[in-house]
Design a protein around this motif. Structure first.
Motif, PDB file in Angstrom:
ATOM      1  N   THR A 100     -33.102  56.613   1.465  1.00  0.00           N
ATOM      2  CA  THR A 100     -34.356  56.580   2.109  1.00  0.00           C
ATOM      3  C   THR A 100     -34.875  57.800   2.467  1.00  0.00           C
ATOM      4  OG1 THR A 100     -33.864  54.305   3.128  1.00  0.00           O
ATOM      5  CG2 THR A 100     -35.645  55.437   3.989  1.00  0.00           C
ATOM      6  N   TYR A 101     -36.105  58.223   2.303  1.00  0.00           N
ATOM      7  CA  TYR A 101     -36.645  59.649   2.334  1.00  0.00           C
ATOM      8  C   TYR A 101     -37.818  59.487   3.403  1.00  0.00           C
ATOM      9  CZ  TYR A 101     -40.728  58.419  -0.466  1.00  0.00           C
ATOM     10  OH  TYR A 101     -41.755  57.740  -1.242  1.00  0.00           O
ATOM     11  N   ALA A 102     -38.182  58.259   3.847  1.00  0.00           N
ATOM     12  CA  ALA A 102     -39.294  58.282   4.768  1.00  0.00           C
ATOM     13  C   ALA A 102     -39.594  56.741   5.081  1.00  0.00           C
ATOM     14  CB  ALA A 102     -40.840  58.726   4.341  1.00  0.00           C
ATOM     15  N   ILE A 103     -39.969  56.304   6.428  1.00  0.00           N
ATOM     16  CA  ILE A 103     -40.358  54.862   6.741  1.00  0.00           C
ATOM     17  C   ILE A 103     -41.984  55.140   6.957  1.00  0.00           C
ATOM     18  CG2 ILE A 103     -39.705  53.230   8.407  1.00  0.00           C
ATOM     19  CD1 ILE A 103     -37.024  54.307   8.586  1.00  0.00           C
ATOM     20  N   GLY A 104     -42.533  54.191   6.250  1.00  0.00           N
ATOM     21  CA  GLY A 104     -44.241  54.411   6.501  1.00  0.00           C
ATOM     22  C   GLY A 104     -44.583  53.321   7.633  1.00  0.00           C
ATOM     23  N   LYS A 105     -45.799  53.806   8.066  1.00  0.00           N
ATOM     24  CA  LYS A 105     -46.470  52.965   9.144  1.00  0.00           C
ATOM     25  C   LYS A 105     -47.873  52.553   8.561  1.00  0.00           C
ATOM     26  CE  LYS A 105     -44.137  54.968  13.194  1.00  0.00           C
ATOM     27  NZ  LYS A 105     -43.430  53.864  13.333  1.00  0.00           N
ATOM     28  N   LEU A 106     -48.442  51.301   8.832  1.00  0.00           N
ATOM     29  CA  LEU A 106     -49.553  50.672   8.231  1.00  0.00           C
ATOM     30  C   LEU A 106     -50.625  50.787   9.455  1.00  0.00           C
ATOM     31  CD1 LEU A 106     -50.652  48.761   5.777  1.00  0.00           C
ATOM     32  CD2 LEU A 106     -50.030  46.777   7.255  1.00  0.00           C
ATOM     33  N   VAL A 107     -51.730  51.221   8.834  1.00  0.00           N
ATOM     34  CA  VAL A 107     -52.731  51.243   9.968  1.00  0.00           C
ATOM     35  C   VAL A 107     -54.041  50.355   9.104  1.00  0.00           C
ATOM     36  CG1 VAL A 107     -52.121  53.204  10.921  1.00  0.00           C
ATOM     37  CG2 VAL A 107     -53.753  53.246   8.878  1.00  0.00           C
ATOM     38  N   LEU A 108     -54.864  49.941  10.072  1.00  0.00           N
ATOM     39  CA  LEU A 108     -56.199  49.601   9.550  1.00  0.00           C
ATOM     40  C   LEU A 108     -57.065  50.606   9.932  1.00  0.00           C
ATOM     41  CD1 LEU A 108     -57.902  46.945   8.952  1.00  0.00           C
ATOM     42  CD2 LEU A 108     -58.315  46.674  11.361  1.00  0.00           C
ATOM     43  N   TRP A 109     -57.774  51.013   9.062  1.00  0.00           N
ATOM     44  CA  TRP A 109     -58.877  52.259   9.155  1.00  0.00           C
ATOM     45  C   TRP A 109     -59.944  52.105   8.559  1.00  0.00           C
ATOM     46  CZ3 TRP A 109     -60.739  56.073   5.504  1.00  0.00           C
ATOM     47  CH2 TRP A 109     -61.382  56.917   6.384  1.00  0.00           C
ATOM     48  N   SER A 110     -60.884  52.748   9.380  1.00  0.00           N
ATOM     49  CA  SER A 110     -62.599  53.002   8.900  1.00  0.00           C
ATOM     50  C   SER A 110     -63.143  54.253   9.147  1.00  0.00           C
ATOM     51  CB  SER A 110     -63.337  52.025   9.689  1.00  0.00           C
ATOM     52  OG  SER A 110     -64.746  52.104   9.512  1.00  0.00           O
ATOM     53  N   ALA A 111     -63.696  54.816   8.172  1.00  0.00           N
ATOM     54  CA  ALA A 111     -64.570  55.726   8.405  1.00  0.00           C
ATOM     55  C   ALA A 111     -65.484  56.092   9.541  1.00  0.00           C
ATOM     56  CB  ALA A 111     -65.117  56.251   7.050  1.00  0.00           C
ATOM     57  N   ASP A 112     -65.793  54.649   9.947  1.00  0.00           N
ATOM     58  CA  ASP A 112     -66.815  54.746  10.946  1.00  0.00           C
ATOM     59  C   ASP A 112     -65.814  54.956  12.173  1.00  0.00           C
ATOM     60  OD1 ASP A 112     -68.426  53.904  13.158  1.00  0.00           O
ATOM     61  OD2 ASP A 112     -69.217  52.336  12.156  1.00  0.00           O
ATOM     62  N   PRO A 113     -66.151  56.101  13.303  1.00  0.00           N
ATOM     63  CA  PRO A 113     -65.441  56.194  14.455  1.00  0.00           C
ATOM     64  C   PRO A 113     -65.608  55.178  15.296  1.00  0.00           C
ATOM     65  CG  PRO A 113     -67.132  57.777  14.312  1.00  0.00           C
ATOM     66  CD  PRO A 113     -67.382  57.090  12.781  1.00  0.00           C
ATOM     67  N   ALA A 114     -66.499  54.454  15.124  1.00  0.00           N
ATOM     68  CA  ALA A 114     -66.737  53.113  16.131  1.00  0.00           C
ATOM     69  C   ALA A 114     -66.257  51.931  16.037  1.00  0.00           C
ATOM     70  CB  ALA A 114     -68.326  53.362  16.630  1.00  0.00           C
ATOM     71  N   LEU A 115     -65.998  51.610  14.629  1.00  0.00           N
ATOM     72  CA  LEU A 115     -65.692  50.214  14.051  1.00  0.00           C
ATOM     73  C   LEU A 115     -64.264  49.768  14.710  1.00  0.00           C
ATOM     74  CD1 LEU A 115     -66.827  48.035  12.453  1.00  0.00           C
ATOM     75  CD2 LEU A 115     -66.013  48.844  10.626  1.00  0.00           C
ATOM     76  N   VAL A 116     -63.342  50.440  14.543  1.00  0.00           N
ATOM     77  CA  VAL A 116     -61.976  49.818  14.768  1.00  0.00           C
ATOM     78  C   VAL A 116     -61.485  49.868  15.966  1.00  0.00           C
ATOM     79  CG1 VAL A 116     -59.380  49.496  14.164  1.00  0.00           C
ATOM     80  CG2 VAL A 116     -61.296  50.122  12.328  1.00  0.00           C
ATOM     81  N   ASP A 117     -61.062  48.859  16.966  1.00  0.00           N
ATOM     82  CA  ASP A 117     -60.714  49.056  18.075  1.00  0.00           C
ATOM     83  C   ASP A 117     -59.241  49.144  18.149  1.00  0.00           C
ATOM     84  OD1 ASP A 117     -59.285  45.842  18.754  1.00  0.00           O
ATOM     85  OD2 ASP A 117     -60.912  46.080  17.406  1.00  0.00           O
ATOM     86  N   GLY A 118     -58.673  49.495  19.326  1.00  0.00           N
ATOM     87  CA  GLY A 118     -57.231  49.854  19.590  1.00  0.00           C
ATOM     88  C   GLY A 118     -56.209  48.490  19.366  1.00  0.00           C
ATOM     89  N   ARG A 119     -56.887  47.210  18.939  1.00  0.00           N
ATOM     90  CA  ARG A 119     -56.070  45.923  18.816  1.00  0.00           C
ATOM     91  C   ARG A 119     -56.325  45.572  17.675  1.00  0.00           C
ATOM     92  NH1 ARG A 119     -56.740  42.516  24.356  1.00  0.00           N
ATOM     93  NH2 ARG A 119     -55.174  41.236  23.119  1.00  0.00           N
ATOM     94  N   GLY A 120     -57.088  45.839  16.784  1.00  0.00           N
ATOM     95  CA  GLY A 120     -57.459  45.314  15.532  1.00  0.00           C
ATOM     96  C   GLY A 120     -58.211  43.877  15.783  1.00  0.00           C
ATOM     97  N   GLU A 121     -58.853  43.845  16.779  1.00  0.00           N
ATOM     98  CA  GLU A 121     -59.847  42.748  17.098  1.00  0.00           C
ATOM     99  C   GLU A 121     -61.019  42.562  16.067  1.00  0.00           C
ATOM    100  OE1 GLU A 121     -59.329  39.947  19.048  1.00  0.00           O
ATOM    101  OE2 GLU A 121     -57.368  40.910  19.414  1.00  0.00           O
ATOM    102  N   VAL A 122     -61.198  43.829  15.526  1.00  0.00           N
ATOM    103  CA  VAL A 122     -62.554  43.897  14.678  1.00  0.00           C
ATOM    104  C   VAL A 122     -62.331  42.934  13.491  1.00  0.00           C
ATOM    105  CG1 VAL A 122     -61.496  45.733  13.375  1.00  0.00           C
ATOM    106  CG2 VAL A 122     -64.121  45.570  13.274  1.00  0.00           C
ATOM    107  N   LEU A 123     -61.093  42.719  13.069  1.00  0.00           N
ATOM    108  CA  LEU A 123     -60.850  41.824  11.906  1.00  0.00           C
ATOM    109  C   LEU A 123     -61.074  40.301  12.226  1.00  0.00           C
ATOM    110  CD1 LEU A 123     -57.059  42.751  11.254  1.00  0.00           C
ATOM    111  CD2 LEU A 123     -59.113  43.046   9.575  1.00  0.00           C
ATOM    112  N   LYS A 124     -61.511  39.995  13.509  1.00  0.00           N
ATOM    113  CA  LYS A 124     -61.821  38.635  13.622  1.00  0.00           C
ATOM    114  C   LYS A 124     -63.587  38.677  13.927  1.00  0.00           C
ATOM    115  CE  LYS A 124     -57.555  37.747  16.287  1.00  0.00           C
ATOM    116  NZ  LYS A 124     -57.071  37.567  17.728  1.00  0.00           N
ATOM    117  N   SER A 125     -63.992  39.727  13.536  1.00  0.00           N
ATOM    118  CA  SER A 125     -65.485  39.958  13.848  1.00  0.00           C
ATOM    119  C   SER A 125     -66.192  39.991  12.611  1.00  0.00           C
ATOM    120  CB  SER A 125     -65.932  41.219  14.785  1.00  0.00           C
ATOM    121  OG  SER A 125     -65.744  42.258  13.668  1.00  0.00           O
TER     122      SER A 125
END
Length: 252
Positions: A100-125
């Motif tokens: 194993t050379y690396a363990i990755g982390k998944l993120v929800l990302w947007s180019a819009d600096p105001a779209l994604v909140d710190g809990r991923g609640e945007v997915l429900k919107s």
């Protein structure tokens, strides 16, 4: 007239000749999420060893199919453990080089600096129309995204708005280009290695929502440059390489 040749210069010339005589080109298939880190590590490896590294980026599942078909790769840097392990079981990869050379982390990302909140609640919107996700059949990060949506009980609700990408690199491109407002990508794709703020906005998906993304490396059995290929795989565990791996948001 007798010509003299400085001994130190002669030694350097001989050493350089020996290095070039031993240098090989290593063909490396790299999971798309690890592209930026792999380029930096490959450059360091070339400088330190004299070998040349040729990198190809794509989905782990596609690389598996290509290796099965005889593609001339010397090393596979996968985005999972299953694929390299299967190649070893089939006799198509070298058992002693698997790690194993690396363990990755998944993120929800947007180019819009105001779209994604710190809990991923945007997915429900209804603030977005399209969600970019890598094909779960080919890309482990796509599978992780699928598991995350299932854990949040959001699969049915977001399914009509999912844009499926061939690999995690394309998933990022869809968001960068505006074809999707949101995307599940690897932290290593959006985290600047200098420690500065991640552009846009993101939610670091909790580890308990998906199976750990352990990424394994292995030397392909059909390689014609076994020594150089093994040196490259070993180099991934070096202090120099691990500084880069950590800088891009991975652990090991």
């Amino acid at each position: 007239m007798t010509l003299t040749f400085p001994r130190a210069l002669f030694g350097l010339t001989v050493a350089a000749f020996a290095l070039s005589a031993q240098a090989d080109e290593v063909q490396v298939a790299v999971a798309a999420n690890f592209s930026a880190a792999a380029q930096k590590i490959a450059a360091q490896f070339e400088h330190d060893t004299g070998h040349t590294v040729k990198l190809s980026f794509g989905a782990t599942g596609k690389f598996y199919a290509q290796i099965e078909a005889g593609a001339p790769f010397d090393v596979l840097l996968a985005a999972d453990q299953v694929t390299p392990g299967t190649l070893v079981t089939e006799g198509k990869a070298v058992p002693g080089t698997l790690h194993t050379y690396a363990i990755g982390k998944l993120v929800l990302w947007s180019a819009d600096p105001a779209l994604v909140d710190g809990r991923g609640e945007v997915l429900k919107s209804d603030k977005w129309k399209h969600l970019s996700v890598a094909d779960a059949k080919l890309a482990p990060y796509g599978q992780a995204a699928k598991e995350t949506l299932a854990a949040l009980k959001l699969t049915d609700g977001v399914q009509p708005r999912i844009v499926t990408a061939e690999n995690i690199g394309q998933a990022l491109q869809f968001v960068q280009s505006g074809n999707a407002e949101l995307g599940f990508v690897a932290l290593g794709q959006v985290q600047p290695p200098d420690g500065s703020k991640v552009p846009g906005s993101m939610w670091l998906v909790p580890d308990n929502l998906y199976t750990p993304i352990k990424q394994d490396a292995v030397v392909i059995a059909a390689t014609k440059v076994n020594k150089a290929a093994t040196e490259f795989v070993d180099y991934l565990a070096s202090d120099k390489a691990r500084v880069v791996i950590k800088a891009y948001g991975y652990s090991w």
